[in-house]
Design an enzyme around this catalytic site. Structure first.
Site, mmCIF file in Angstrom:
data_model
loop_
_atom_site.group_PDB
_atom_site.id
_atom_site.type_symbol
_atom_site.label_atom_id
_atom_site.label_comp_id
_atom_site.label_asym_id
_atom_site.label_seq_id
_atom_site.Cartn_x
_atom_site.Cartn_y
_atom_site.Cartn_z
ATOM 1 C CB VAL A 79 -33.097 12.426 35.668
ATOM 2 C CG1 VAL A 79 -33.238 10.581 34.466
ATOM 3 C CG2 VAL A 79 -34.323 12.580 35.636
ATOM 4 C CB ALA A 80 -27.616 13.653 34.601
ATOM 5 C CB ILE A 140 -30.136 8.753 38.873
ATOM 6 C CG1 ILE A 140 -30.752 9.343 40.292
ATOM 7 C CG2 ILE A 140 -30.756 6.674 39.931
ATOM 8 C CD1 ILE A 140 -31.634 9.443 40.273
ATOM 9 C CG ASP A 168 -5.933 -32.169 47.850
ATOM 10 O OD1 ASP A 168 -4.644 -32.419 49.091
ATOM 11 O OD2 ASP A 168 -7.057 -32.686 47.625
ATOM 12 C CG ASP A 176 -10.160 -35.715 47.807
ATOM 13 O OD1 ASP A 176 -9.445 -35.739 49.421
ATOM 14 O OD2 ASP A 176 -8.833 -36.284 46.720
ATOM 15 C CG ASP A 178 -9.899 -32.856 52.624
ATOM 16 O OD1 ASP A 178 -9.100 -32.622 53.026
ATOM 17 O OD2 ASP A 178 -9.607 -33.908 52.093
ATOM 18 C CG ASN A 191 -23.949 10.325 34.925
ATOM 19 O OD1 ASN A 191 -24.512 9.425 34.080
ATOM 20 N ND2 ASN A 191 -23.953 9.586 36.119
ATOM 21 C CB THR A 235 -27.840 6.486 23.557
ATOM 22 O OG1 THR A 235 -27.613 7.202 24.197
ATOM 23 C CG2 THR A 235 -29.351 6.700 21.971
ATOM 24 C CG ASP A 236 -24.949 5.631 28.172
ATOM 25 O OD1 ASP A 236 -24.077 5.922 26.630
ATOM 26 O OD2 ASP A 236 -24.524 6.110 28.860
HETATM 27 P P1 ADP Z 1 -3.347 -36.628 48.596
HETATM 28 O O1 ADP Z 1 -2.687 -35.893 49.694
HETATM 29 O O2 ADP Z 1 -2.125 -36.257 48.196
HETATM 30 O O3 ADP Z 1 -3.623 -36.428 47.660
HETATM 31 P P2 ADP Z 1 -3.665 -39.121 49.129
HETATM 32 O O4 ADP Z 1 -4.213 -38.526 49.922
HETATM 33 O O5 ADP Z 1 -4.179 -39.484 48.162
HETATM 34 O O6 ADP Z 1 -2.517 -37.883 49.242
HETATM 35 O O7 ADP Z 1 -2.269 -40.532 49.600
HETATM 36 C C1 ADP Z 1 -1.291 -39.938 51.022
HETATM 37 C C2 ADP Z 1 -1.077 -41.181 51.225
HETATM 38 O O8 ADP Z 1 -1.846 -42.603 51.750
HETATM 39 C C3 ADP Z 1 -0.109 -41.470 50.557
HETATM 40 O O9 ADP Z 1 1.186 -41.709 50.465
HETATM 41 C C4 ADP Z 1 -0.483 -43.282 50.155
HETATM 42 O O10 ADP Z 1 0.567 -43.658 51.684
HETATM 43 C C5 ADP Z 1 -1.409 -43.318 50.844
HETATM 44 N N1 ADP Z 1 -2.671 -44.544 50.585
HETATM 45 C C6 ADP Z 1 -3.188 -43.570 49.338
HETATM 46 N N2 ADP Z 1 -4.341 -44.575 48.481
HETATM 47 C C7 ADP Z 1 -4.258 -45.603 49.548
HETATM 48 C C8 ADP Z 1 -4.637 -46.873 49.851
HETATM 49 N N3 ADP Z 1 -5.750 -47.222 48.127
HETATM 50 N N4 ADP Z 1 -4.243 -47.471 50.004
HETATM 51 C C9 ADP Z 1 -3.597 -47.291 51.435
HETATM 52 N N5 ADP Z 1 -2.527 -46.542 51.315
HETATM 53 C C10 ADP Z 1 -3.038 -45.559 50.453
HETATM 54 MG MG MG Z 2 -5.747 -36.867 48.706
#
Ligand code: ADP
Ligand code: MG
Length: 930
Positions: free
Chosen positions: A289-290, A292, A336, A654, A658, A720, A753-754
């Site tokens: 027991v101790a 485990i 980014d 984003d 990606d 233990n 207690t532990d």
């Molecule tokens: P990051 O990779 O640092 O997030 P972005 O993806 O925002 O950069 O931008 C990459 C490039 O795309 C920028 O350098 C710019 O030239 C172009 N870009 C960004 N936003 C716009 C937009 N709304 N319309 C047209 N060109 C854009």
């Molecule tokens: Mg971007």
């Protein structure tokens, strides 16, 4: 894979075949959408648009699972045998302990589950619907059949719907079909092979990959095809993380060690001490027991869940407990730039046109600013070139700025900061943006994407003229421009012109500024070879033969907290690699400014990257490196190559493109504010503030959780040793030293207690300096050598000596030992064992404090700073007092009241333990700082 009744199948194809008018009739709607009243009524009638995931295992099965582990079974059997051997109280106690332990585990797992469930609720998805004829954004949960909604690339589709209009619209239906190729969708009916094949239908749970569409929702929630499948799939799949595997291994190993030790003690008791079998057995039971490790698994789960909750407070939402562990192992972060390392608060501060430069001054959004010329006084209205540039930036723009009525500083951006900066610029110049947009209607848009890095719109200027407006990366735009607007004249662009623009850009970029190239082209519909219908214009035809106008230059300052976060990464031996779509010079300038790299860093552009062999890339990745002007797809390669080098990679993203990199990375991190649904879906973690610093905070939490589990382990292992030591004394003296700690008393420490102080250790805050150590190795074991040594040869040994000392001390007081023999029964014996028990408990009080830090001084983090540990200690003392003074419990646990001398002895234990350990920690600190 999924069978369905013909009836349901018919329903989908029926809707697909209907005319739009029929459809509107069926759903009692029109092109103006539903009215709010209609929508609310429907919502009440058919319920929220949510999918109940496949049923979880029933609670009672989860509950019972806690009573059927190897550990639990051992305890069941032990209790049974104890009862069989006439030790009824002991048997019941062991069972009681087992039940308490099981209930406790269940409760902790439940709490952990609740913590992660509530996180998912923090991440609503939104849908843009048309109701009462106007566009509004609603929580996707409130979507009802009959709603007309718009879909854009990157959106996840939240209902089954019939497409009304579509522009180059493609959908990823892999969640339904398993097919990862994107499917084109259009508004016309077209029947294809198999299920989900109707080209004018989209389904909930799928994702828009490109283009845009409007659609009419025909089914929501569990009525959708996705909902039906979710209903069919039974239990949710649960995965075991490496940590859980390690823990399972550990508990198994420890359980077997416990059994082995038990057997050894059993044999020794029979042969050395000539105990009867039943008594030997009970004695061995104590050892089992101790040793485990009860409570280990649930405590770990709870620590992870607490970690997740703490991370959420620091703006990092983790989808699964497992990620907490991986975070702590991260060796590289691919990040980014825009919005993550920088504030994403763009301000245009320079304009460059052939032969002219402007500095933009002025604050505020409406009219109170002005544009100033560097060299000479100049009004923008007299500069037709500048006028053209501003016109393009206003019209080639999808962002709106809504000034709040209450205070003019609090403006809301609907769109992207980059484009918002351009609107602000126009308003500073006194342009009425809304009027301008109304005056020149837009015919078509080729949306921005991070591969092309530009955006193009087509506008009707007058009966015979259409203008193409383009903004985007300067180098790209110069490549597709063959003319230039130079002081009101359009002429052929020369290489010198291009070079001038690039040279100027380089100067700005060196200051970390971001630029956008601006260009246009006029199409005379009578003479041009472009198709009469704009719908038929292709991207390639449109984005060529442009007239270059100039460059807008904007500042996007680094986030103020970024400097410290980057420094933390350096100290923690975590490499930060900037992977950006922005230009090389800007990227480097920012990287150097915030300390990501030194000035010697190599910048690799997307073009260079695609020409590099894997070996070259590996070589480059070993040094300081920045990736600029890369396409999101190339991130995937960077991540994969880093992983092949043994790195644990966290990567941010984003956009739609990606997703592969986010999935591939050990920790995919999506932006909560600017990120698309696709990215959020693919990620393991979501930043609710898009901030790089939050990643670092999450990594710190990840490390903390792991080290807390180790602190917890150290704490329970060391007790233990002191629980086992008395039995060893007994055996080696061949019974001459009567057993200083009875089996019931061992149980008391181990499971009574532990427990609470141990749990408190699981909630310990980050130890200062935890980010000054290199990342933990992937293969490192939870129970490492240092913990074993500390538990057995240091904390455990000292506690054993003290508790045995306490035992002899009482004997000395009561029976005059060593002159007389040790008490082997009666009140004196009971008092002596009680004292061993109490001494172990007081050693554990010291240990609880000592375990709180690895090398940091306890006084630095504050002795009382962990309330849970403090409460645990308080509880521990109360429990001990009850065991000692309540007559009924005295009988059960074989204890007796202690006098003041004994209490004095006990109270003196923790302080020296802590002080000696403080001294040891100081020595270690000194050694490490050398
Ligand atoms: P990051 O990779 O640092 O997030 P972005 O993806 O925002 O950069 O931008 C990459 C490039 O795309 C920028 O350098 C710019 O030239 C172009 N870009 C960004 N936003 C716009 C937009 N709304 N319309 C047209 N060109 C854009
Ligand atoms: Mg971007």
């Amino acid at each position: 894979m999924i069978t369905m009744s013909t009836n349901e199948k018919d329903n989908t194809s029926l809707i697909a075949k209907m005319s739009v008018t029929q459809l509107y009739q069926k759903f009692d709607t029109s092109e103006k959408g539903l009215s709010s009243e209609q929508a609310n009524l429907l919502l009440e009638k058919i319920g929220k648009n949510t999918i109940q995931k496949g049923k979880r295992r029933p609670q009672w099965i989860i509950f019972l699972k806690n009573f059927t582990s190897l550990m639990a079974i051992l305890l069941w059997v032990s209790g049974f045998i104890a009862i069989f051997a006439q030790m009824i109280e002991l048997g019941i106690a062991i069972w009681a302990v087992n039940i308490i332990n099981g209930v406790f585990s269940f409760w902790q797992e439940h709490a952990a589950q609740k913590a992660t469930d509530s996180l998912l609720k923090m991440l609503p998805t939104y849908t843009q619907v048309i109701r009462n004829g106007e566009t509004e954004q609603i929580n996707s949960e409130n979507l009802v059949p009959g709603d007309i909604f718009t879909i854009q690339a990157g959106n996840s589709i939240s209902a089954d719907a019939r497409i009304l209009t579509a522009t180059s619209f493609q959908v990823d239906e892999s969640s339904l079909t398993g097919e990862s190729v994107q499917v084109s969708k259009k508004s016309e009916y077209q029947h294809g092979e198999g299920r989900f094949a109707e080209a004018n239908m989209v389904f909930a749970g799928t994702i828009a990959g490109s283009g845009t569409a409007t659609a009419l929702a025909v089914a929501t929630g569990m009525k959708t095809e996705f909902g039906k499948i979710a209903k069919l799939t039974q239990a949710q799949k649960t995965t075991t993380s490496p940590l859980q595997k390690e823990l399972n291994r550990l508990t198994h190993e420890l359980s077997w060690i416990a059994i082995t030790i038990g057997i050894a003690f059993f044999i020794a008791a029979i042969f050395f001490v000539h105990y009867p079998v039943a008594k030997s057995f009970i004695f061995a039971l104590g050892m089992i027991v101790a040793f485990i490790p009860e409570g280990l698994l649930p405590t770990v789960t709870l620590s992870l869940a607490q970690g997740v909750t703490r991370m959420a407070k620091k703006h990092a939402l983790v989808k699964e407990l497992n990620s907490v562990e991986t975070l702590g192992e991260t060796t590289v972060i691919c990040s980014d730039k825009t919005g993550t390392l920088t504030q994403n608060q763009m301000t245009v501060n320079h304009l460059w046109l052939p032969g002219k430069e402007y500095t933009v001054t002025g604050e505020g959004y409406v009219n109170n600013g002005k544009i100033e010329l560097n060299q000479q006084k100049f009004d923008y209205k007299n500069d037709s070139d500048l006028q053209q540039l501003l016109e393009i930036t206003v019209l080639n723009n999808n962002t709106k700025i809504e000034a709040s009525q209450k205070d003019s500083k609090n403006t809301k951006i609907i769109g992207t900061p980059t484009e918002a900066a351009l609107i602000v610029l126009a308003e500073k110049a006194g342009i009425n943006v809304d009027a301008e947009i109304k005056k020149v209607p837009r015919l078509k848009e080729f949306p921005f994407d991070s591969d092309r890095k530009r955006m193009t719109t087509v506008h009707q200027i007058d009966e015979n003229h259409r203008n193409i407006y383009v903004k985007g990366s300067l180098d790209g735009i110069l490549k597709i421009s063959d003319s230039i607007l130079d002081n009101g004249q359009v002429r052929s662009i020369t290489n010198e012109d291009r070079q001038n623009a690039l040279d100027a850009d380089e100067q700005y970029s060196k200051q970390g500024l971001r630029s956008l190239g601006i260009a246009y082209r006029t199409i005379n519909t009578k003479t041009s070879s472009m198709p009469a219908n704009v719908k038929d214009w292709t991207l390639d035809d449109t984005e060529q033969h442009l007239i270059f106008v100039g460059t807008t230059v904007m500042a996007d300052p680094p986030r103020p907290e970024i400097y410290e976060a980057i420094q933390k990464c350096h100290n923690a031996n975590i490499k930060v690699i900037m992977v950006t779509g922005d230009g090389a010079v800007t990227a480097k300038s920012i990287a150097v400014k915030i300390g990501v790299t030194s000035n010697d860093a190599r910048v690799i552009t997307g073009d260079e990257l695609s020409d590099m062999t894997d070996e070259q890339l590996i070589g480059a990745l070993k040094g300081e490196i920045i990736f600029a002007r890369v396409a999101p797809e190339q991130k995937y390669r960077v991540v994969t190559t880093l992983q092949s080098l043994g790195h644990v990679v966290a990567s941010t993203g984003d956009g739609v493109n990606d997703a592969p990199a986010l999935k591939k990375a050990d920790i995919g991190i999506a932006m909560g504010v600017t990120g698309t649904d696709v990215a959020k879906d693919a990620a393991d973690m979501i930043l609710t503030d898009d901030n790089f610093a939050s990643i670092v905070a999450a990594i710190e939490e990840g490390r903390t959780v792991y080290s807390n589990i180790q602190k917890f382990l150290l704490y329970i292992l060391n007790s233990n040793v002191s629980e086992a030591a008395p039995s060893v004394l007994f055996l080696f003296s061949q019974g001459l030293i009567p057993l200083p700690l009875t089996v019931m008393q061992i149980l008391t420490v181990d499971l009574g207690t532990d427990m609470l102080p141990a749990l408190g250790l699981g909630a310990e805050r980050s130890e200062p300096g935890i980010m000054d150590q290199p990342p933990r190795k992937r293969k490192a074991h939870l129970l490492n050598r240092s913990i074993i040594w500390k538990a057995f040869a240091w904390y455990g040994l000292v506690a054993s000596i003290i508790s045995s000392g306490a035992y002899f001390f009482v004997n000395h007081l009561n029976t005059g030992w060593p002159a007389k023999a040790l008490a082997a029964s009666g009140l004196d014996y009971r008092e002596a064992t009680t004292m061993t028990l109490a001494a172990i408990v007081f050693c554990q009080i010291g240990a609880a404090l000592n375990c709180r830090t690895q090398i940091t001084s306890l006084f630095k983090i504050g002795i009382f700073s962990n309330h849970r540990v403090m409460l645990g200690i308080l509880f521990e003392i109360c429990l001990l007092a009850m065991l000692i003074y309540i007559p009924f419990l005295q009988g059960v646990f074989n204890t007796a009241s202690l006098g003041w001398q004994e209490w004095l002895f006990l109270i003196c234990i923790p302080a020296p333990l802590v002080l000696v350990e403080e001294w040891r920690k100081k020595l270690v600190r000194n050694y490490l700082s050398k």
